[in-house]
Write a protein that holds these residues in place. Sequence first.
Motif, mmCIF file in Angstrom:
data_model
loop_
_atom_site.group_PDB
_atom_site.id
_atom_site.type_symbol
_atom_site.label_atom_id
_atom_site.label_comp_id
_atom_site.label_asym_id
_atom_site.label_seq_id
_atom_site.Cartn_x
_atom_site.Cartn_y
_atom_site.Cartn_z
ATOM 1 N N THR A 64 37.857 -23.015 -12.820
ATOM 2 C CA THR A 64 38.059 -23.443 -11.431
ATOM 3 C C THR A 64 38.040 -22.227 -10.512
ATOM 4 N N SER B 113 41.862 -20.070 -13.731
ATOM 5 C CA SER B 113 41.241 -20.166 -12.410
ATOM 6 C C SER B 113 40.798 -18.783 -11.963
ATOM 7 N N THR C 231 37.392 -30.158 -2.956
ATOM 8 C CA THR C 231 37.085 -29.874 -4.361
ATOM 9 C C THR C 231 35.716 -30.442 -4.717
ATOM 10 N N ILE C 232 34.875 -29.600 -5.297
ATOM 11 C CA ILE C 232 33.516 -30.003 -5.693
ATOM 12 C C ILE C 232 33.301 -29.629 -7.154
ATOM 13 N N GLU C 233 32.742 -30.562 -7.917
ATOM 14 C CA GLU C 233 32.421 -30.291 -9.321
ATOM 15 C C GLU C 233 30.922 -29.983 -9.453
ATOM 16 N N LEU C 234 30.637 -28.850 -10.098
ATOM 17 C CA LEU C 234 29.251 -28.410 -10.322
ATOM 18 C C LEU C 234 29.021 -28.160 -11.815
ATOM 19 N N ASN C 235 29.360 -29.130 -12.651
ATOM 20 C CA ASN C 235 29.258 -28.945 -14.101
ATOM 21 C C ASN C 235 27.826 -28.760 -14.589
ATOM 22 N N ILE D 227 35.829 -25.036 -6.467
ATOM 23 C CA ILE D 227 34.625 -25.358 -7.247
ATOM 24 C C ILE D 227 35.024 -25.434 -8.718
ATOM 25 N N ARG D 228 34.761 -26.571 -9.326
ATOM 26 C CA ARG D 228 35.079 -26.745 -10.751
ATOM 27 C C ARG D 228 33.775 -26.773 -11.557
ATOM 28 N N ILE D 229 33.728 -25.893 -12.545
ATOM 29 C CA ILE D 229 32.578 -25.829 -13.450
ATOM 30 C C ILE D 229 33.110 -25.870 -14.866
ATOM 31 N N ASN D 230 33.035 -27.048 -15.478
ATOM 32 C CA ASN D 230 33.571 -27.263 -16.821
ATOM 33 C C ASN D 230 35.044 -26.880 -16.882
ATOM 34 N N ASN D 231 35.397 -25.835 -17.611
ATOM 35 C CA ASN D 231 36.802 -25.473 -17.780
ATOM 36 C C ASN D 231 37.248 -24.360 -16.836
#
Length: 595
Positions: A78, A59, A107-111, A72-76
């Motif tokens: 955080t 992280s 929490t938002i994912e922006l992969n 913010i989570r982007i693939n692997n």
Amino acid sequence: MMRVRLLMIIGFERLALTLKKSTVVKTNGHSHIPYLVYSKMKFMKIGTKPDTFYTQDASRILITDSPNDLVIRINNTTYHLHRSSLVPKCGLLSRLCTDSEESDSLTIELNDIPGGADAFELCAKFCYGITINLSAHNLVSVLCASKFLRMSDSVEKGNLLPKLEAFFHSCVLPGWKDSIVTLQSTVKLPEWCENLGIIRKCIDSIVEKILTPIAEVSWSHTYTRPGYAKRKHHSVPRDWWTEDISDLDLDLFRCVITAARSTFTLPPQLIGEALHVYTCRWLPYFKSNSHSGFSVKENEAALERHRRVVNTVVNMIPADKGSVSEGFLLRLVSIANFVGASLTTKTELIRKAGLQLEEATLEDLLLRSHSSSHHRRYDTDLVATILESFLMLWRRQSSAHHSSNNSQLLHSIRKVAKLIDSYLQAVAQDVHMSVSKFMSLAEAVPDIARESHDRLYKAINIYLKVHPEISKEEKKQLCRSLDCQKLSAEVRAHAVKNERMPLRTVVQALFFDQESSSKGASSRLESQELFSRGKETYTDIHKLNLGPAETASIGKAKNILEGGGKRGEEKIRSSTDPKKIVRTGSRSEHRSRDR
């Protein structure tokens, strides 16, 4: 060289540039915006705060006094961040946070963000005022990421996206290497860069500089040709741009060359030089002509890349004859066979190589054989194919001129004949060269192409010397393309005493030698010398390992010669019938007999 620090204020931040000098570039008589020419690549520094991001258990966390309320989570990866810093500047995050329910942490994912975690982190640091450094190497990914996050002036004044766009247009595009590096970086995000117009703008900038008159080229470029750096007061070479654009991805290189050619300004030879430089850059064995150490099984991906390079380069070769050298074409067709290029590519290469065969040198033809089916040192099959392509065109042109004696066509084919005979002398030294391969190449040259057979005789003699184990029948077949009447007096004299030559060839050489000597004889003394020489010759021939019938025939000829005089000459003519031997030794009758 003095360096000046130029400060440009964009919004509330500082843009730092290393300036060398400025110049006005004129193309086709029109003045353009002054280009800034720099000694180093441009960079932009935004923000003043120190970096306080640190990593903990995969992280990225920002050290602040306030608690993190945005994940913010982007693939692997955080990120633990703050809404108060990011939401006001990022229109996308503002909408996502508004649509979400109120909570202590969101929490938002922006992969799918372009550029991934690295590009997002630079955008996040901008939101916190942390110093970030941007250049042509990372500009594209951050620009696309800021576009994705909607960091425009409509969200907040002085936002990141307009700063990046200003840097791109005012500093990167005017630079030579900056434009190339930026264009190359678009490979990772082709769709985004295409939609944002980055690729088109970079290509336009590069092509405009390529078309700049040589006298006005002043920006830094790469040119590493041997001997160039040692020249004093050297001017800019006309192909100054070829090495730098050879760093581009294949498709981008093709786009640049296509755009440059569409202007109809560059000569075909300059386009050909760019293709040559690119080929040398991306085909590591192109210069050495050696594919050793390349394992197809272990490097299938590399082999596929090389195949794409060959196919693409061939498609870009200008149609103008001489736009690329014959040596380049021959080497390229050899590699095309090795990497398994398409049939269309190989056919086109062979056609182009055949069209310019007369411009080749012996070194150009000495292509290594890479076939696993034989151990020959040289690729004679390839040379034979290109020769046949040349001959097809030559015959077509000869028919169109209603005569094969056209001076230009005759000069062309005789030049090729000399080249092939020199090539035969080289390949004759290969111990694995078969008689049939050697013969087929020697006989492929039309009779009209050889004014003299001296070079062919030398090639055959070398072959016989290197291959002493071949049979008498093979020796006869090998020499059937040799016309002793087209040998010089010196070479005929050598052939008469050459124990490696078959009997038929020796007798033919002797006959034509006697014919020539008899015509020039003015006294009986010269005639006696002629027959004395004939006696010595037949004595040497007797040393050959001949069959019973041949030995008897030669013995009879020797006895007749020992009688001397004109009568003896008449007897040997009637007994051995050298004219008949010459006739039956012709290429056509041999072919008929072999059938």
